[in-house]
Design an enzyme around this catalytic site. Structure first.
Site, PDB file in Angstrom:
ATOM      1  N   PHE A  88      -7.727   5.251  -3.786  1.00  0.00           N
ATOM      2  CA  PHE A  88      -6.467   5.150  -3.053  1.00  0.00           C
ATOM      3  C   PHE A  88      -5.255   5.584  -3.869  1.00  0.00           C
ATOM      4  O   PHE A  88      -4.131   5.568  -3.365  1.00  0.00           O
ATOM      5  CB  PHE A  88      -6.233   3.749  -2.492  1.00  0.00           C
ATOM      6  CG  PHE A  88      -6.412   2.613  -3.474  1.00  0.00           C
ATOM      7  CD1 PHE A  88      -5.574   2.434  -4.551  1.00  0.00           C
ATOM      8  CD2 PHE A  88      -7.432   1.700  -3.273  1.00  0.00           C
ATOM      9  CE1 PHE A  88      -5.721   1.383  -5.419  1.00  0.00           C
ATOM     10  CE2 PHE A  88      -7.599   0.631  -4.139  1.00  0.00           C
ATOM     11  CZ  PHE A  88      -6.747   0.467  -5.214  1.00  0.00           C
ATOM     12  N   ARG A 125       3.746  -5.148 -10.595  1.00  0.00           N
ATOM     13  CA  ARG A 125       4.089  -5.410  -9.189  1.00  0.00           C
ATOM     14  C   ARG A 125       5.196  -4.466  -8.747  1.00  0.00           C
ATOM     15  O   ARG A 125       6.195  -4.288  -9.439  1.00  0.00           O
ATOM     16  CB  ARG A 125       4.565  -6.852  -9.020  1.00  0.00           C
ATOM     17  CG  ARG A 125       3.519  -7.905  -9.347  1.00  0.00           C
ATOM     18  CD  ARG A 125       2.494  -8.028  -8.264  1.00  0.00           C
ATOM     19  NE  ARG A 125       1.390  -8.905  -8.664  1.00  0.00           N
ATOM     20  CZ  ARG A 125       0.273  -9.037  -7.980  1.00  0.00           C
ATOM     21  NH1 ARG A 125       0.094  -8.349  -6.861  1.00  0.00           N
ATOM     22  NH2 ARG A 125      -0.681  -9.842  -8.411  1.00  0.00           N
ATOM     23  N   LYS A 181      -6.651  -2.828   3.730  1.00  0.00           N
ATOM     24  CA  LYS A 181      -6.819  -3.573   2.477  1.00  0.00           C
ATOM     25  C   LYS A 181      -8.299  -3.890   2.326  1.00  0.00           C
ATOM     26  O   LYS A 181      -8.855  -4.649   3.102  1.00  0.00           O
ATOM     27  CB  LYS A 181      -5.989  -4.855   2.477  1.00  0.00           C
ATOM     28  CG  LYS A 181      -6.045  -5.606   1.150  1.00  0.00           C
ATOM     29  CD  LYS A 181      -5.208  -6.867   1.207  1.00  0.00           C
ATOM     30  CE  LYS A 181      -5.136  -7.515  -0.178  1.00  0.00           C
ATOM     31  NZ  LYS A 181      -6.488  -7.892  -0.687  1.00  0.00           N
ATOM     32  N   LYS A 214       1.445  -5.434   0.784  1.00  0.00           N
ATOM     33  CA  LYS A 214       0.226  -5.866   1.472  1.00  0.00           C
ATOM     34  C   LYS A 214       0.617  -6.771   2.638  1.00  0.00           C
ATOM     35  O   LYS A 214       1.535  -7.590   2.540  1.00  0.00           O
ATOM     36  CB  LYS A 214      -0.720  -6.600   0.518  1.00  0.00           C
ATOM     37  CG  LYS A 214      -0.094  -7.754  -0.263  1.00  0.00           C
ATOM     38  CD  LYS A 214      -1.082  -8.321  -1.264  1.00  0.00           C
ATOM     39  CE  LYS A 214      -0.425  -9.408  -2.118  1.00  0.00           C
ATOM     40  NZ  LYS A 214      -1.359  -9.987  -3.110  1.00  0.00           N
TER      41      LYS A 214
END
Length: 301
Positions: A123, A193, A51, A199
């Site tokens: 990413f 979302r 992250k 995460k």
């Protein structure tokens, strides 16, 4: 303007004047956003990456945009030769350099020497129709056929188990990283979302809108002692820990969105041991209604 006078003006603004309106910014296409990893998952079904502690960006084939829809002014040649297809990624200078990255992106000074070290780490490929495993293969092919000083692909790896995932998290955090991202191999790119994008961090974080200031005491006399913030559900609380002296002198603006860390929540649903982390300055101020009223108030005594 002296510091006490400036602080007095800030506190006076909290007594009822609304913030100056900010023109709406052009919005990018909606991005895919992560959810926190809770409970057990099939780790082998996910790609794992670090992250990154940078500024989220979206390349639309012609220009770079922030997550909030603000166009990023880059030096001539920074994006020359980039692919003409959309790319989702992070503008990054390195671990622990978020504020530098943010200031560079917002400052739009093409002569700043730090632009030479800034990279856009890709990413995801939003317009690719396939599952994430196919998108990873496409990103690797992209990386293999082009070399550019400001463009790179985020490393995606597989881990065999939850213990291996936990070990990797400890390694990344010990090296100054924030945590890990997990992307399900079968997930298509979808706005908003997604439970397919997770995460994992050693702490909780959240966002709230600044609606007021509390004056400092003792060594912080003449500065801001704490921020009064509001969640999107209307709950208000104070954040004092984590603010540097420079931020107490020149605090985040009324209406700005800030990220804070915390250790769970209390029985009343408020964050426990909230600590200021950063200003979420990649979102246009015009969207403040999404998180709270944004109306300045006098802090409760």
């Amino acid at each position: 303007m002296s510091m006490p006078i400036r602080l007095s003006c800030l506190l006076w603004l909290c007594t009822g004047l609304a913030p100056m309106p900010v023109p709406a910014q052009p919005a990018t296409d909606a991005l895919m956003l992560a959810t926190d990893l809770r409970g057990e998952i099939d780790v082998e079904a996910y790609y794992v990456s670090e992250k990154l502690d940078g500024v989220r960006g979206r390349w639309d084939g012609r220009a770079l945009w922030t997550r909030g829809g603000q166009r990023i002014s880059v030096p001539a040649g920074f994006t020359r030769g980039w692919p003409d297809g959309p790319m989702d990624g992070e503008l990054w200078l390195g671990r622990g350099r978020f504020e530098e990255t943010s200031a560079l992106v917002r400052g739009a000074d093409p002569t700043d020497p730090r632009w030479r070290h800034l990279r856009f780490l890709v990413f995801d490929l939003p317009d690719h129709p396939g599952p994430f495993s196919d998108r990873v293969a496409a990103m690797r092919q992209l990386s293999a056929r082009m070399t550019h000083p400001h463009l790179a692909i985020v490393a995606q790896t597989h881990l065999p188990s939850r213990p291996a995932l936990d070990i990797r998290l400890v390694e990344v955090v010990a090296s100054g990283g924030e945590g890990l991202m997990l992307h399900h191999r079968d997930a298509r790119y979808a706005a908003g979302r997604s439970p397919a994008l997770r995460k994992l961090k050693p702490f909780d974080d959240a966002e709230a809108r600044v609606v007021g200031y509390l004056p400092g005491k003792g060594k912080y006399t003449g500065m801001v002692g704490a921020l009064l913030v509001e969640h999107r559900d209307g709950r208000r609380f104070r954040i004092g820990s984590g603010l540097r002296d420079a931020q107490r002198i020149d605090p985040p603006a009324i209406g700005s969105l800030v990220t804070y860390r915390h250790n769970g929540v209390t029985s009343n649903g408020l964050p426990r041991f909230a600590r200021f982390l950063r200003v979420r300055d990649d979102e246009p101020r015009g969207r403040q209604a999404d998180e709270g009223t944004g109306a300045p108030v006098t802090a409760p005594r």
